[in-house]
Write a protein that holds these residues in place. Structure first.
Motif, short mmCIF file in Angstrom:
data_model
loop_
_atom_site.label_atom_id
_atom_site.label_comp_id
_atom_site.label_asym_id
_atom_site.label_seq_id
_atom_site.Cartn_x
_atom_site.Cartn_y
_atom_site.Cartn_z
N UNK A 232 1.57 8.89 -11.80
CA UNK A 232 0.15 8.71 -12.37
C UNK A 232 -0.70 7.77 -11.38
N UNK A 233 -2.05 8.21 -11.17
CA UNK A 233 -2.82 7.36 -10.47
C UNK A 233 -3.09 6.04 -11.48
N UNK A 234 -3.34 4.92 -10.75
CA UNK A 234 -3.58 3.92 -11.48
C UNK A 234 -4.81 3.05 -11.26
N UNK A 240 -14.79 -1.11 2.17
CA UNK A 240 -15.66 -0.38 2.69
C UNK A 240 -15.11 0.91 3.62
N UNK A 241 -15.72 0.97 5.02
CA UNK A 241 -15.11 1.75 5.85
C UNK A 241 -14.05 1.46 6.64
N UNK A 242 -13.57 0.05 6.44
CA UNK A 242 -12.32 -0.42 7.23
C UNK A 242 -10.91 0.08 6.63
N UNK A 243 -10.96 0.18 5.35
CA UNK A 243 -9.64 0.48 4.92
C UNK A 243 -9.73 0.82 3.42
N UNK A 244 -8.84 1.66 2.81
CA UNK A 244 -8.70 1.87 1.29
C UNK A 244 -7.24 2.21 1.16
N UNK A 245 -7.07 1.65 -0.12
CA UNK A 245 -5.46 1.94 -0.31
C UNK A 245 -5.80 2.29 -2.14
N UNK A 246 -4.52 3.11 -2.57
CA UNK A 246 -4.63 3.73 -3.81
C UNK A 246 -3.37 3.25 -4.22
N UNK A 247 -3.14 3.14 -5.83
CA UNK A 247 -1.93 2.66 -6.33
C UNK A 247 -1.48 3.65 -7.48
N UNK A 248 -0.14 3.99 -7.68
CA UNK A 248 0.11 4.95 -8.52
C UNK A 248 1.55 4.33 -9.32
N UNK A 249 1.92 5.09 -10.38
CA UNK A 249 3.21 4.56 -10.98
C UNK A 249 3.99 5.97 -11.02
N UNK A 250 5.25 5.83 -10.67
CA UNK A 250 6.16 6.94 -10.72
C UNK A 250 7.27 6.48 -11.97
#
Length: 292
Positions: A232-234, A240-250
C-alpha cells in the motif's frame, strides 16, 4: 555558510511532501565517512569496483576537528554515516571511531552503519550499542544469486544475526536486470526481508555510472508494485528535480514491513552531504573540491 574558510551547501528546508513545500529547518549536514575502499564483495555495479586496495592512514583527529568545526559554526550534524567499501574490512578503525563518538559532546549525533552483513566482523560491528541505524546491502533472497552478484562465497550462517538489534536494521536492495527485476521477484524479496525480522526495506534503481549499471538498469515503474498483494502506498517526498522517494507498507500475516523507494536521484546533487575519506573533507561524492 563557510567552514575552514570554504563555502559549503547545507540543507535549510525539509523535503517537499507530495506537492506541499518543505518547511524551514535549522541548517544541517550529513557526513559520510569512507573508512575504506576495500570490500569482501566485488559487485560490478559498485563505484569502488575498480579500487583493489584499502585507503591510506585514517586521520581520526581530523574527523574530530570537522565535527567540532560544524558545532562551532552552528551547523547541525544530522547523521554520521560509516561507509566504504565494506567497513568490516577495517573493523578496528571503525571501533576507534565508535569509541570517539561515545564522548558526551557527540552523544546527540545519529550514528549509521552501511554494511553487507556477510562477514563475521560485520555482524560483530552490527551488535555495537552506539549505532542508531544500520543499512545492510542485500540485493537478492537466494545465497546462490548473491554469490554471483557479489563475486564471493556466501556462507550458510550469513544471515544469522545473533545479538543484533534488527529493529535498527534496514535492507537496501538494488533493482538489477536478471535478479530483482519484476513484481514476482520483488514480492519474494519482501517475504525474505520479513523472515529476517527487519522493519524496513529500500528498493533503489542503479545509477547509470558505468556500463554494467546501464546494461542491467531496471526502472522502479517496471516492477508494477500494484500487482504485489498487500502493498500500500503511503506518501512521497522530493527535493524538486534533484531527488524523489516514495513510501509503502507491506502487510502479511500480521507483520508489517516499511518500504522505501528512490524514484530518481541526481548523483551530482550534494547539498547537505559532506564526505570524509580519512584524509580530506569534500562536498558530495563526485566532486574534487577539498574543503579541509
Amino acid at each position: 555558510m563557510e567552514i575552514f574558510g570554504k563555502h559549503i551547501l547545507l540543507k535549510h528546508r525539509g523535503c517537499n511532501l507530495i506537492d506541499e513545500p518543505g518547511k524551514p529547518i535549522p541548517p544541517q549536514v550529513n557526513i559520510f565517512v569512507k573508512v575504506t575502499k576495500g570490500c569482501n564483495a566485488h559487485c560490478q555495479f559498485c563505484s569502488n569496483a575498480a579500487s583493489p586496495h584499502p585507503q591510506s592512514a585514517f586521520r581520526l583527529d581530523k574527523l574530530s576537528a570537522v565535527i567540532f568545526e560544524l558545532h562551532n559554526r552552528g551547523i547541525m550534524l544530522n547523521r554520521l554515516n560509516i561507509t566504504g567499501g565494506e567497513p568490516a574490512m577495517v573493523s578496528p578503525l571503525v571501533q576507534q571511531i565508535l569509541q570517539m563518538m561515545e564522548q558526551p559532546e557527540f552523544s546527540n549525533i545519529h550514528m549509521h552503519l552501511n554494511t553487507n552483513g556477510l562477514l563475521s566482523q560485520s555482524q560483530q560491528l552490527m551488535t555495537h550499542s552506539r549505532w542508531d541505524s544500520i543499512s545492510m546491502s542485500l540485493h537478492h533472497y537466494q545465497a546462490s544469486a548473491l554469490s554471483q552478484l557479489y563475486g564471493c562465497t556466501i556462507t550458510p550462517d550469513a544471515f544469522r544475526f545473533e545479538g543484533v538489534d534488527m529493529q535498527k536494521v534496514n535492507v537496501s536492495c538494488n533493482l538489477i536486470r536478471g535478479y530483482i527485476d519484476n513484481a514476482q521477484e520483488a514480492h519474494r524479496m519482501l517475504d525474505f526481508a520479513l523472515s529476517l525480522g527487519v522493519p524496513r526495506i529500500g528498493f533503489v534503481a542503479l545509477m547509470k555510472l558505468n556500463q554494467y549499471c546501464c546494461d542491467h538498469f531496471v526502472d522502479l515503474e517496471e516492477i508494477f508494485w500494484e500487482k504485489i498483494p498487500h502493498v500500500y502506498f503511503t506518501n512521497s517526498m522530493n527535493r524538486g528535480a534533484h531527488c524523489k522517494c516514495s513510501n509503502y507498507l507491506y502487510n502479511k500475516n500480521l507483520k508489517i514491513l516499511e518500504i522505501y523507494m528512490r524514484n530518481y536521484s541526481d548523483p551530482t546533487y550534494c547539498a547537505s552531504s559532506l564526505v570524509f575519506d580519512g584524509q580530506y573533507l569534500r562536498q558530495g561524492f563526485h566532486q574534487h573540491n577539498i574543503i579541509y
